[in-house]
Design a protein around this motif. Structure first.
Motif, PDB file in Angstrom:
ATOM      1  N   LYS A 101       0.821  -1.255  -0.036  1.00 56.87           N
ATOM      2  CA  LYS A 101      -0.033   0.033   0.067  1.00 56.87           C
ATOM      3  C   LYS A 101       0.857   1.216   0.107  1.00 56.87           C
ATOM      4  CE  LYS A 101      -3.982   2.306   0.550  1.00 56.87           C
ATOM      5  NZ  LYS A 101      -4.757   2.055   1.654  1.00 56.87           N
ATOM      6  N   TYR A 139       0.820   5.326   0.533  1.00 59.94           N
ATOM      7  CA  TYR A 139       0.101   6.501   0.815  1.00 59.94           C
ATOM      8  C   TYR A 139       0.705   7.791   0.201  1.00 59.94           C
ATOM      9  CZ  TYR A 139      -2.470   3.492   4.097  1.00 59.94           C
ATOM     10  OH  TYR A 139      -3.053   2.550   4.666  1.00 59.94           O
ATOM     11  N   HIS A 157     -10.206   3.508  -3.371  1.00 65.10           N
ATOM     12  CA  HIS A 157     -11.295   4.673  -3.025  1.00 65.10           C
ATOM     13  C   HIS A 157     -11.219   5.768  -4.132  1.00 65.10           C
ATOM     14  CE1 HIS A 157      -7.845   6.443  -0.917  1.00 65.10           C
ATOM     15  NE2 HIS A 157      -8.064   5.951   0.263  1.00 65.10           N
TER      16      HIS A 157
END
Ligand code: NCD
Ligand code: ZN
Ligand code: ZN
Length: 444
Positions: A144, A146, A235
């Protein structure tokens, strides 16, 4: 253990709908067909829909270190109640999961408290970008990155680290999920709004306008076109991002979240900071574009981004309140409701919520599928029933912060089955935690 015959239901998979029984032995599907007979516990599914259990590719259990918000037990109980049989947990914890040692420790630690199966993400950082094979071997399901500021304060990896991660993804198949927002732009917009004296909840959305997402989406798309690999944008919330992703012609996958499909800036008056989330809820036009993106296939998965916080963190000052909405228990009911209302096809539900997430994570068809050889993870749904969400129905540590309370969903989850065992039945989570750590096929 794990022998079950689910009889008389209508099986819904991404390939279509058929009347069929499902028989499992030792937690694995062995037969699908009409009129099956066997010595096994029988689950009567007459008049019901039977779907593969949902694979929620994006949850935040808050373990380790933030268990005043949620913990593995409360999160996975809620998952079981919501028809989610596999969760993939994010690494923005305290400490963050950014090394093989921390990943292994977490995998062992949460084990005895999981009511559904779980996979674990590792954070991509500038310090581990050259040691990704170690993370893969320790059992990371994905990386992941960010790219912008959000809960946990993990720093942004450099473009070079992202490129190395995508190269690694191309050779190993391990996905790289991105939080795509520009910290620089958000800082600029926020300081303008604060100087103007804004303190209303809608200021949060204005501080992270579509452009702050789109510049990062464009950057990730170009890097992925260059390096290959499985980039997946978490998202996605803006119409412009969808355009960029569509134009990339499949170079990146895209996840939509129920909260961006359910809420808009018009809901701040009613729900206030409960719907403060990153990226923020936007106008109706963006919400409609997301629904179109689902129908056209630009959106490839649904994930809940289950991001719980304590009530005191979801109130007060707009600038310091926490961002995130709990949703692991409502994601499948939300998608089923959309299908039963005709907004999407019924087959879209297992495609977006089971098959595609399992494919992205590299665990298909073991997970996310109902076919011989797959884990017997399934959900039985009464399509004639409905569920008006009440605080007391939610298994979260802080159910009161759900903005879905009061909403009515068509369809009602009656049973959830994990590897042939009933883990949720008629409103109750059943038995002891039996969830297992799910890793990519070739490790552990
Ligand atoms: C998430 C969280 O709280 O962990 N918050 C959010 O607003 N979505 C982090 C994230 O997914 O960005
Ligand atoms: Zn995020
Ligand atoms: Zn998240």
């Amino acid at each position: 253990m794990g022998d079950i015959l689910v009889r008389g239901g209508r099986l819904v998979t991404g390939q279509g709908i058929l009347e069929a029984d499902v028989l499992a032995r030792d937690g694995v599907v062995v037969a699908i067909g009409r009129g099956l007979r066997a010595e096994a516990a029988v689950l009567d599914a007459e008049g019901m829909l039977v779907l593969p259990g949902a694979v929620d590719e994006h949850v935040h259990s808050r373990e380790p270190g933030m268990t005043h918000k949620e913990d593995f037990s409360t999160m996975t109980r809620a998952a079981a109640a919501g028809g989610v049989t596999t969760v993939a947990d994010m690494p923005n914890t305290s400490p963050p999961i950014d090394s093989p040692e921390r990943l292994l420790e977490k995998g062992r630690d949460v084990g005895g408290r999981a009511y559904v199966d779980y996979a674990l993400f590792a954070a991509l950082t500038d310090s581990n970008a050259r040691r990704l094979e170690d993370l893969r071997r320790a059992g990371a399901i994905g990386l992941k990155a960010y790219m912008g500021p959000t809960t946990g304060g993990l720093g942004r990896p450099s473009d070079w680290s992202v490129l190395l991660a995508l190269r690694f993804s191309a050779s190993s198949g391990m996905p790289v999920f991105f939080h795509a927002e520009s910290g620089e732009l958000i800082e600029g917009f926020s300081s303008e709004l604060r100087k103007a004296g804004r303190s209303d909840p809608a200021a949060h959305s204005e501080s992270r306008p579509p452009i702050s997402e789109e510049v990062e989406v464009a950057r990730i798309v170009r890097l992925a076109e260059h390096a290959g690999g499985r980039a997946h944008i978490a998202h996605v919330s803006s119409a412009g991002s969808l355009e960029i992703i569509r134009a990339s012609g499949g170079a990146v996958g895209a996840e939509a979240c129920p909260h961006h499909l359910a809420f808009t800036v018009e809901d701040y008056d009613r729900l206030g900071l409960l719907i403060k989330v990153n990226p923020p809820v936007r106008t109706r036009e963006h919400r409609e574009a997301l629904w179109r993106g689902i129908r056209s296939g630009v959106i490839t998965t649904l994930g809940s981004d289950h991001a719980p916080h304590a009530p005191e963190e979801k109130s007060g000052d707009v600038w310091s309140a926490s961002s995130g909405i709990p949703g692991v228990q409502t994601i499948l009911p939300f998608a089923l409701d959309a299908a039963l209302r005709g907004l999407i096809d019924l087959e879209d539900v297992p495609r977006l919520l089971s098959e595609n997430p399992a494919k992205v994570l590299g665990i298909y068809p073991r997970k996310g599928s109902l076919a011989p050889g797959s884990n017997a993870d399934l959900v039985v749904v009464d399509p004639r029933g409905s569920w008006r969400v009440r605080e007391e129905d939610l298994f979260y540590k802080h159910p009161e912060v759900s903005p879905y309370i009061g909403m009515e969903f068509r369809g009602r989850i009656v049973y959830t089955v994990l590897r042939g065992e009933v883990v949720f039945r008629e409103g109750e989570v059943q038995g002891r935690p039996s969830g297992r750590w799910v890793t990519r096929g070739d490790v552990r």
